[in-house]
Design a protein around this motif. Sequence first.
Motif, PDB file in Angstrom:
ATOM      1  N   THR A 208     -32.350 -16.395 -12.581  1.00  0.00           N
ATOM      2  CA  THR A 208     -32.520 -17.393 -13.215  1.00  0.00           C
ATOM      3  C   THR A 208     -31.908 -17.783 -14.602  1.00  0.00           C
ATOM      4  N   HIS A 209     -31.577 -19.000 -14.752  1.00  0.00           N
ATOM      5  CA  HIS A 209     -31.051 -19.432 -15.972  1.00  0.00           C
ATOM      6  C   HIS A 209     -32.129 -20.360 -16.656  1.00  0.00           C
ATOM      7  N   VAL A 210     -32.304 -19.887 -17.691  1.00  0.00           N
ATOM      8  CA  VAL A 210     -33.575 -20.836 -18.543  1.00  0.00           C
ATOM      9  C   VAL A 210     -32.880 -21.570 -19.887  1.00  0.00           C
ATOM     10  N   THR A 211     -33.248 -22.711 -19.709  1.00  0.00           N
ATOM     11  CA  THR A 211     -32.750 -23.447 -21.322  1.00  0.00           C
ATOM     12  C   THR A 211     -34.205 -23.878 -21.912  1.00  0.00           C
ATOM     13  N   ALA A 212     -34.013 -23.375 -23.230  1.00  0.00           N
ATOM     14  CA  ALA A 212     -35.195 -23.806 -24.164  1.00  0.00           C
ATOM     15  C   ALA A 212     -34.802 -24.846 -25.069  1.00  0.00           C
ATOM     16  N   PRO A 272     -25.224 -12.256  -9.900  1.00  0.00           N
ATOM     17  CA  PRO A 272     -26.350 -13.135  -9.361  1.00  0.00           C
ATOM     18  C   PRO A 272     -27.563 -12.841  -9.782  1.00  0.00           C
ATOM     19  N   ALA A 273     -27.854 -11.634 -10.136  1.00  0.00           N
ATOM     20  CA  ALA A 273     -29.267 -11.138 -10.489  1.00  0.00           C
ATOM     21  C   ALA A 273     -29.597 -11.527 -11.952  1.00  0.00           C
ATOM     22  N   ASP A 274     -28.522 -11.594 -12.575  1.00  0.00           N
ATOM     23  CA  ASP A 274     -28.706 -12.033 -14.030  1.00  0.00           C
ATOM     24  C   ASP A 274     -29.743 -12.936 -14.565  1.00  0.00           C
ATOM     25  N   ILE A 275     -30.672 -12.632 -15.405  1.00  0.00           N
ATOM     26  CA  ILE A 275     -31.339 -13.565 -16.158  1.00  0.00           C
ATOM     27  C   ILE A 275     -30.400 -14.366 -17.468  1.00  0.00           C
ATOM     28  N   THR A 276     -30.248 -15.806 -17.748  1.00  0.00           N
ATOM     29  CA  THR A 276     -29.294 -16.234 -18.625  1.00  0.00           C
ATOM     30  C   THR A 276     -30.496 -17.023 -19.227  1.00  0.00           C
ATOM     31  N   LEU A 277     -30.446 -16.885 -20.817  1.00  0.00           N
ATOM     32  CA  LEU A 277     -31.042 -17.949 -21.479  1.00  0.00           C
ATOM     33  C   LEU A 277     -30.182 -18.588 -22.463  1.00  0.00           C
ATOM     34  N   PHE A 278     -30.548 -20.221 -22.583  1.00  0.00           N
ATOM     35  CA  PHE A 278     -29.715 -20.826 -23.481  1.00  0.00           C
ATOM     36  C   PHE A 278     -30.621 -21.277 -24.516  1.00  0.00           C
ATOM     37  N   SER A 279     -30.455 -21.156 -25.804  1.00  0.00           N
ATOM     38  CA  SER A 279     -31.445 -21.678 -26.926  1.00  0.00           C
ATOM     39  C   SER A 279     -30.701 -22.816 -27.410  1.00  0.00           C
ATOM     40  N   SER A 280     -31.111 -23.993 -26.993  1.00  0.00           N
ATOM     41  CA  SER A 280     -30.465 -25.109 -27.555  1.00  0.00           C
ATOM     42  C   SER A 280     -30.910 -25.713 -28.921  1.00  0.00           C
TER      43      SER A 280
END
Length: 299
Positions: A208-212, A272-280
Amino acid sequence: MAPRVFGDDDVRRLLDAETAVAAVRRALLAHHDGTLHAPPRVFAELGDGPLAFTAGELADAGLFGFRAYDMFAGAEQLVAVWERTEGTLRAVVHGAELGPRRTGAIGAVALDAAARPGPLRLGLVGAGIQAWAQLWACAAVRELADITVHARRQDRAAAFAERARAELDLPVRAVPVAADAVRDRDAVILATSSATPVIEADWIGPGTHVTALGPKTRDRHELPDGLAERASVVLTDSRAQSAAFEEPFLDPASMTELGAVLAGAAPGRSGPADITLFSSVGLAGTEVAVAAALYESEG
């Protein structure tokens, strides 16, 4: 020549998502190569609260400008853009639309760069103007096959879903529980002003990719403890701005700048299994880039 003045109706009419995303992508790459000068935001304390300023110079484009917004009255924001050679004030944008659409475009660039390839199942927590702008922009970079939205008020989530179906022709459904909005999603966007976490870290599955978008200080953060530690990469649009927060929740030294990933100078998702996080955090100068694109769109 008098500057062109744009209000919210003009922004809605003239600024499409593809134009905003392209302007932000160029600005992020310019920031990486050093041709976008973008210091952290500054604050002028006015008694009831601060007036905030972000400023940036797009050296290659010969443009500079600033954005001003208050943090106490909810007043209109203002963006001004100058042409450097002649010193001409080209454009003034006022209102509430440009800022969120700029932030939406940044989020879309991050999602496109860090989420798994292909159509995405998207989960949204939050149903306000920031969540709307994220959806508006992300739909311009990826096919969104299934979209869930949750908000503290179920009526707002339902109205958001209905509007998205009508205006964006997107398959959005409101869900009453936050966990149902983010489990089994390819991408998750947190777009709240909450001072406490709005999800649990173990609700986010592999890949999952997460944007905060919301608060990110140690005493106020919408992100849960432990999620950054599970991520293979934590991205931000500006490490300098991330470091300027008083007691930041996320360690700026551990972050990778989005512009570096776009330029191929730093790794993003590795599998494909990586979790990615974007801190905007709102890279300064991106609002000038989007305002300039708005100016150009009118011809």
